[in-house]
Scaffold this motif. Structure first.
Motif, PDB file in Angstrom:
ATOM      1  N   ARG A  22      35.581  31.767  35.885  1.00  0.00           N
ATOM      2  CA  ARG A  22      36.808  32.180  35.349  1.00  0.00           C
ATOM      3  C   ARG A  22      37.835  32.879  36.687  1.00  0.00           C
ATOM      4  O   ARG A  22      37.411  32.869  37.691  1.00  0.00           O
ATOM      5  CB  ARG A  22      36.755  33.544  34.586  1.00  0.00           C
ATOM      6  CG  ARG A  22      36.265  34.810  35.314  1.00  0.00           C
ATOM      7  CD  ARG A  22      34.942  34.880  36.078  1.00  0.00           C
ATOM      8  NE  ARG A  22      34.742  36.160  36.718  1.00  0.00           N
ATOM      9  CZ  ARG A  22      35.280  36.362  37.879  1.00  0.00           C
ATOM     10  NH1 ARG A  22      35.956  35.931  38.470  1.00  0.00           N
ATOM     11  NH2 ARG A  22      34.780  37.690  38.415  1.00  0.00           N
ATOM     12  N   ALA A  24      40.484  35.936  37.532  1.00  0.00           N
ATOM     13  CA  ALA A  24      40.589  37.380  36.791  1.00  0.00           C
ATOM     14  C   ALA A  24      41.704  38.137  37.720  1.00  0.00           C
ATOM     15  O   ALA A  24      41.267  38.941  38.506  1.00  0.00           O
ATOM     16  CB  ALA A  24      39.156  37.899  36.976  1.00  0.00           C
ATOM     17  N   PRO A  25      42.867  37.824  37.629  1.00  0.00           N
ATOM     18  CA  PRO A  25      43.813  38.603  38.271  1.00  0.00           C
ATOM     19  C   PRO A  25      44.184  39.799  37.633  1.00  0.00           C
ATOM     20  O   PRO A  25      44.053  40.245  36.471  1.00  0.00           O
ATOM     21  CB  PRO A  25      45.143  37.935  38.039  1.00  0.00           C
ATOM     22  CG  PRO A  25      44.849  36.811  36.929  1.00  0.00           C
ATOM     23  CD  PRO A  25      43.497  36.891  36.693  1.00  0.00           C
ATOM     24  N   SER A  26      44.531  40.592  38.561  1.00  0.00           N
ATOM     25  CA  SER A  26      45.012  42.077  38.162  1.00  0.00           C
ATOM     26  C   SER A  26      46.292  42.128  38.240  1.00  0.00           C
ATOM     27  O   SER A  26      47.181  41.983  39.023  1.00  0.00           O
ATOM     28  CB  SER A  26      44.444  43.493  38.957  1.00  0.00           C
ATOM     29  OG  SER A  26      43.372  43.380  39.070  1.00  0.00           O
ATOM     30  N   GLU A  58      42.664  41.760  34.321  1.00  0.00           N
ATOM     31  CA  GLU A  58      41.838  42.921  34.971  1.00  0.00           C
ATOM     32  C   GLU A  58      42.788  44.163  34.865  1.00  0.00           C
ATOM     33  O   GLU A  58      43.525  44.361  36.016  1.00  0.00           O
ATOM     34  CB  GLU A  58      41.045  42.723  35.950  1.00  0.00           C
ATOM     35  CG  GLU A  58      40.147  41.524  35.754  1.00  0.00           C
ATOM     36  CD  GLU A  58      38.909  41.661  36.583  1.00  0.00           C
ATOM     37  OE1 GLU A  58      39.082  42.009  37.867  1.00  0.00           O
ATOM     38  OE2 GLU A  58      37.907  41.101  36.083  1.00  0.00           O
ATOM     39  N   TYR A 217      35.885  49.212  38.033  1.00  0.00           N
ATOM     40  CA  TYR A 217      35.596  47.860  38.650  1.00  0.00           C
ATOM     41  C   TYR A 217      34.166  47.274  38.288  1.00  0.00           C
ATOM     42  O   TYR A 217      34.397  46.107  37.433  1.00  0.00           O
ATOM     43  CB  TYR A 217      36.189  47.853  39.882  1.00  0.00           C
ATOM     44  CG  TYR A 217      35.882  46.567  40.342  1.00  0.00           C
ATOM     45  CD1 TYR A 217      36.539  45.106  40.092  1.00  0.00           C
ATOM     46  CD2 TYR A 217      34.867  46.150  41.243  1.00  0.00           C
ATOM     47  CE1 TYR A 217      36.414  43.927  40.442  1.00  0.00           C
ATOM     48  CE2 TYR A 217      34.417  44.957  41.720  1.00  0.00           C
ATOM     49  CZ  TYR A 217      35.207  43.902  41.397  1.00  0.00           C
ATOM     50  OH  TYR A 217      34.922  42.422  41.750  1.00  0.00           O
ATOM     51  N   VAL A 221      33.661  44.559  35.195  1.00  0.00           N
ATOM     52  CA  VAL A 221      33.497  43.041  35.519  1.00  0.00           C
ATOM     53  C   VAL A 221      32.088  42.741  35.126  1.00  0.00           C
ATOM     54  O   VAL A 221      31.917  41.339  34.579  1.00  0.00           O
ATOM     55  CB  VAL A 221      33.855  42.593  37.041  1.00  0.00           C
ATOM     56  CG1 VAL A 221      35.303  42.780  37.421  1.00  0.00           C
ATOM     57  CG2 VAL A 221      32.978  43.200  38.000  1.00  0.00           C
ATOM     58  N   ARG A 235      35.072  34.095  43.831  1.00  0.00           N
ATOM     59  CA  ARG A 235      35.892  34.899  44.297  1.00  0.00           C
ATOM     60  C   ARG A 235      36.091  34.913  45.790  1.00  0.00           C
ATOM     61  O   ARG A 235      35.278  34.104  46.297  1.00  0.00           O
ATOM     62  CB  ARG A 235      34.965  36.580  44.385  1.00  0.00           C
ATOM     63  CG  ARG A 235      34.663  36.897  42.796  1.00  0.00           C
ATOM     64  CD  ARG A 235      34.129  38.275  43.013  1.00  0.00           C
ATOM     65  NE  ARG A 235      33.949  38.811  41.761  1.00  0.00           N
ATOM     66  CZ  ARG A 235      32.934  39.342  41.144  1.00  0.00           C
ATOM     67  NH1 ARG A 235      31.915  39.519  41.611  1.00  0.00           N
ATOM     68  NH2 ARG A 235      33.043  39.880  40.146  1.00  0.00           N
TER      69      ARG A 235
HETATM   70  N1  GLU Z   1      40.643  41.409  39.546  1.00  0.00           N
HETATM   71  C1  GLU Z   1      40.343  41.523  40.999  1.00  0.00           C
HETATM   72  C2  GLU Z   1      41.528  41.053  41.866  1.00  0.00           C
HETATM   73  O1  GLU Z   1      42.461  40.822  41.449  1.00  0.00           O
HETATM   74  C3  GLU Z   1      39.355  40.220  41.134  1.00  0.00           C
HETATM   75  C4  GLU Z   1      38.296  40.030  40.270  1.00  0.00           C
HETATM   76  C5  GLU Z   1      36.935  39.711  40.303  1.00  0.00           C
HETATM   77  O2  GLU Z   1      36.803  38.556  40.740  1.00  0.00           O
HETATM   78  O3  GLU Z   1      36.077  40.658  40.491  1.00  0.00           O
HETATM   79  O4  GLU Z   1      41.302  41.124  43.144  1.00  0.00           O
END
Ligand code: GLU
Length: 303
Positions: A22, A24-26, A58, A217, A221, A235
């Motif tokens: 996946r 997973a952007p914020s 996220e 967080y 996650v 990541r």
């Molecule tokens: N949402 C987190 C970000 O944008 C990363 C997500 C993750 O892989 O834990 O930095």
């Protein structure tokens, strides 16, 4: 000789029928070149193995996340050539899942309310004369000295009844003890480095629900990756160390531990990491300047 990522992926695939990963952007700002690299990395990890790519928004931090940013993020990702399965999981729609995980941990006697402010935590660390421990590579503050873990239940009840705001923390020592009853060894596989042993104790009693949000967080996650059936997490290097905590939570919550891959972090010409405040390096700006996908790939040295 170290196996290549490709060989590692093959090894992972022999264990699992289909790789599910996946991005997973914020949505707290526009995507910059660092995000572009991370998104391409996730996409390639899925493609190399004929796997699936999911997207997760996220957005638990409702003070910083904006719908307009979310729309822009989706738009930028599509421009980058990413395709993902629908529906997209948005964390703010799944607070009940995080709550259920907290209840499970509470039933195991693993969480306690913490009323401390940052200032009080700092003062307590100074008082007991310990240099603030910098082992928390996720840069989410010094290791908590355990003040509220030692409160009497009556005091807790009184403060809660008085409306004092509180976070929920994990009793780390007890959590490790219980997790090791469930899984003899707390380990995960880094596809580029091999088997890793989790040492979550260096993080101390981490926060699982913040004063201003009913989750954190780490908790969200871990729950999301399990609910979405993610078996390969990709990541940036900056998030390598949080795996120690996530691996522990996976054991406590009876979730499978996925495999992991970490990618290098992109830096600007001065060697600083890209940040959302660097407006000139957002995909929006670059696209506005007429840059193509090939230009962006060249800028992030995508090979
Ligand atoms: N949402 C987190 C970000 O944008 C990363 C997500 C993750 O892989 O834990 O930095």
């Amino acid at each position: 000789m170290r196996p290549s990522p490709k060989q590692n992926i093959n090894r992972a695939m022999s264990k699992k029928s289909v790789i599910v990963t996946r991005f997973a952007p914020s949505p707290t700002g526009h995507l910059h070149l660092g995000h572009a690299y991370s998104a391409l990395f996730a996409q390639r990890s899925a493609q190399e193995s004929g796997g699936r790519l999911l997207l997760r928004i996220e957005d638990i931090d409702q003070t910083r996340c904006l719908p307009a940013y979310e729309a822009a993020v989706l738009n930028d990702l599509a421009w980058l050539g990413l395709t993902w399965e629908k529906p997209v999981r948005r964390q703010s729609d799944h607070m009940a899942d995080y709550q259920a995980a907290l209840i499970k941990l509470d039933e195991m006697g693993l969480i306690y309310p913490c009323f401390c402010s940052r200032k009080e935590i700092h003062a307590e660390i100074m008082r007991i004369n310990e240099a603030p421990h910098d082992a928390t590579a996720d840069k989410r503050g010094p290791v908590y000295p355990g003040t509220c873990r030692r409160l009497y239940q009556d005091d807790r009840n009184m403060r809660i009844a008085a409306g004092d705001p509180y976070a929920l923390r994990l009793n780390m020592q007890k959590a490790i003890y219980l997790a090791e009853q469930k899984r003899k060894h707390l380990t995960w596989v880094d596809l580029d480095r091999g088997g890793q042993r989790a040492t979550p104790e260096v993080f101390g009693d981490v926060v699982l629900a913040r004063k201003d949000e009913p989750t954190s967080y780490h908790l969200s996650v871990t729950v999301d990756d399990a609910v979405q059936g993610i078996n390969l997490i990709t990541r940036g290097e900056d998030l390598r160390d949080v795996t120690h905590v996530h691996c522990l939570l996976q054991a406590l919550l009876d979730f499978d531990t996925p495999d992991y891959r970490f990618h290098r972090l992109l830096t600007d010409s001065e060697g600083k990491r890209f940040a959302k405040r660097d407006k000139s390096l957002t995909l929006q700006t670059l696209r506005g300047e007429g840059k193509t996908l090939a230009d962006v790939k060249a800028l992030v040295k995508w090979a």
